[in-house]
Motif scaffolding. Structure first.
Motif: not given
Length: 163
Positions: A150-163
């Protein structure tokens, strides 16, 4: 006039991470309940869901548990299919939810059903300590894996939304 985004939709993706996690959490809990029911109740005959009465009541309680897990599985897969149909499934969050649901069921069963309510034990006529440790540690491992995912998925989701 545009339609407001769903409150659980990840920005810019159309995916619903929270809903994906919850839906797959229900499926994970139901699958773990089914494994418990089939392996420990039916194949090994180690216990029933409710062992504080007659064997007939124990069988009835197993039937009710089996019914609940099947209903949860059907509901979970309908909701999963809906997410897929709408292209709203967030696969990484869904996988995390699957492990979190499985671990939550295992740990709640081990702590609440076995120890607090004493509805049943893992096994009878033996020292249950190693069985309890194995049962609860398995739940903790599943929860740990789900939490890490869940932590990894949230980080990836946040990284995608910033990029």
């Amino acid at each position: 006039m545009s339609t407001p985004a769903h409150p659980y939709t990840a920005p810019g993706t159309g995916r619903e991470p929270r809903r994906s996690m919850v839906v797959c959490g229900v499926i994970g809990a139901a699958v773990t309940a089914a494994l418990d029911e089939i392996v420990f109740h039916q194949i090994l005959h180690w216990h029933h869901f409710y062992d504080r009465s007659t064997p007939g009541v124990g069988l009835l309680s197993d039937g009710l548990l089996h019914t609940a897990e099947l209903l949860a599985l059907v509901a979970g897969f309908f909701l999963y299919a809906d997410l897929r149909r709408r292209r709203a499934l967030a696969p990484a969050h869904a996988l995390a939810g699957l492990f979190l649901g499985a671990g939550a069921f295992q740990l709640i069963d081990g702590i609440v059903d076995h120890k607090l309510l004493r509805l049943h034990q893992v096994r009878y006529g033996v020292d249950v300590t190693p069985y309890d440790w194995a049962w609860n540690l398995a739940g903790l491992v599943l929860l740990g894996v789900g939490g890490a995912l869940a932590v990894r998925a949230a980080r990836r989701s946040r990284a995608r939304s910033v990029a």
